[in-house]
Design a protein around this motif. Structure first.
Motif, mmCIF file in Angstrom:
data_model
loop_
_atom_site.group_PDB
_atom_site.id
_atom_site.type_symbol
_atom_site.label_atom_id
_atom_site.label_comp_id
_atom_site.label_asym_id
_atom_site.label_seq_id
_atom_site.Cartn_x
_atom_site.Cartn_y
_atom_site.Cartn_z
ATOM 1 N N LEU A 34 2.506 1.743 -1.302
ATOM 2 C CA LEU A 34 3.186 1.067 -0.269
ATOM 3 C C LEU A 34 2.043 0.450 0.710
ATOM 4 O O LEU A 34 2.383 -0.658 0.968
ATOM 5 C CB LEU A 34 3.772 2.059 0.558
ATOM 6 N N LEU A 35 0.940 1.157 0.994
ATOM 7 C CA LEU A 35 0.008 0.525 1.827
ATOM 8 C C LEU A 35 -0.755 -0.571 0.870
ATOM 9 O O LEU A 35 -1.092 -1.635 1.445
ATOM 10 C CB LEU A 35 -1.257 1.463 2.002
ATOM 11 N N ARG A 37 0.496 -2.792 -1.142
ATOM 12 C CA ARG A 37 1.414 -4.036 -1.046
ATOM 13 C C ARG A 37 1.252 -4.699 0.304
ATOM 14 O O ARG A 37 1.483 -5.855 0.425
ATOM 15 C CB ARG A 37 2.848 -3.731 -1.236
ATOM 16 N N THR A 38 0.950 -4.238 1.375
ATOM 17 C CA THR A 38 0.974 -4.816 2.748
ATOM 18 C C THR A 38 -0.354 -4.798 3.383
ATOM 19 O O THR A 38 -0.621 -5.474 4.299
ATOM 20 C CB THR A 38 1.963 -3.982 3.509
ATOM 21 N N ALA A 39 -1.130 -3.805 3.413
ATOM 22 C CA ALA A 39 -2.555 -3.652 4.013
ATOM 23 C C ALA A 39 -3.490 -4.559 3.293
ATOM 24 O O ALA A 39 -3.428 -4.673 2.374
ATOM 25 C CB ALA A 39 -2.979 -2.346 3.824
ATOM 26 N N SER A 59 -5.915 2.616 6.223
ATOM 27 C CA SER A 59 -5.776 1.389 5.823
ATOM 28 C C SER A 59 -6.247 0.583 6.856
ATOM 29 O O SER A 59 -6.376 0.653 7.837
ATOM 30 C CB SER A 59 -4.079 1.352 5.498
ATOM 31 N N TRP A 61 -6.027 -3.332 8.566
ATOM 32 C CA TRP A 61 -4.965 -4.700 8.960
ATOM 33 C C TRP A 61 -5.641 -5.529 9.714
ATOM 34 O O TRP A 61 -6.745 -5.351 10.559
ATOM 35 C CB TRP A 61 -3.935 -3.640 9.837
ATOM 36 N N MET A 67 0.599 -4.362 11.217
ATOM 37 C CA MET A 67 0.678 -2.792 11.053
ATOM 38 C C MET A 67 2.215 -2.470 11.696
ATOM 39 O O MET A 67 2.852 -1.779 10.898
ATOM 40 C CB MET A 67 -0.547 -2.116 11.873
ATOM 41 N N PHE A 70 4.414 -3.529 9.225
ATOM 42 C CA PHE A 70 4.699 -2.507 7.957
ATOM 43 C C PHE A 70 5.516 -1.081 8.355
ATOM 44 O O PHE A 70 6.158 -0.556 7.531
ATOM 45 C CB PHE A 70 3.202 -2.043 7.460
ATOM 46 N N THR A 71 5.102 -0.614 9.339
ATOM 47 C CA THR A 71 5.747 0.530 10.015
ATOM 48 C C THR A 71 7.353 0.353 10.560
ATOM 49 O O THR A 71 7.956 1.375 10.519
ATOM 50 C CB THR A 71 5.126 1.232 11.086
ATOM 51 N N LYS A 72 7.783 -0.900 10.538
ATOM 52 C CA LYS A 72 9.014 -1.266 11.093
ATOM 53 C C LYS A 72 9.145 -0.490 12.630
ATOM 54 O O LYS A 72 10.240 0.116 12.834
ATOM 55 C CB LYS A 72 9.925 -0.740 10.105
#
Length: 108
Positions: A34-35, A37-39, A59, A61, A67, A70-72
């Motif tokens: 998950l990290l 893919r986005t970090a 992670s 950023w 960030m 990512f965490t919504k």
């Protein structure tokens, strides 16, 4: 051109020593991707002690907005994996957010 990280998001959790290998496999399969893919980058550390094992995931950023996306929501809130309640000794209550001031390893 790649963006340089300015923020590190740090999560720590601990397992019983006898369950550490299983948790490592689990976090590698369910948490780290998950990290990835986005970090901008991610590191996973493991420290084996006598009766318990600590895991630390860091992670990286570009900014707080990335960030937060990512965490919504609130980036300091812990987002536990589904099996964390059974596998961790206790659920971590917080995430650390640090500004990167010096990077001698070339991450930025």
């Amino acid at each position: 051109m790649p963006t340089d990280p300015t923020i590190a998001r740090i999560w720590r959790g601990r397992t019983r020593r006898e369950g550490a290998d299983a948790y490592e496999r689990y976090i590698r399969a369910e948490g780290i991707p998950l990290l990835e893919r986005t970090a901008l980058g991610v590191q996973l550390f493991r420290e084996d002690r006598d009766d318990e094992t600590w895991f630390t995931a860091i992670s990286y950023w570009a900014d707080l907005e990335g960030m937060t996306a990512f965490t919504k929501g609130e980036p300091t809130e812990v987002h536990h994996l589904v099996n964390d309640p059974e596998m961790l000794i206790e659920l971590p209550e917080r995430i650390e957010i640090h500004r990167i001031l010096i990077d001698l390893q070339g991450l930025r």
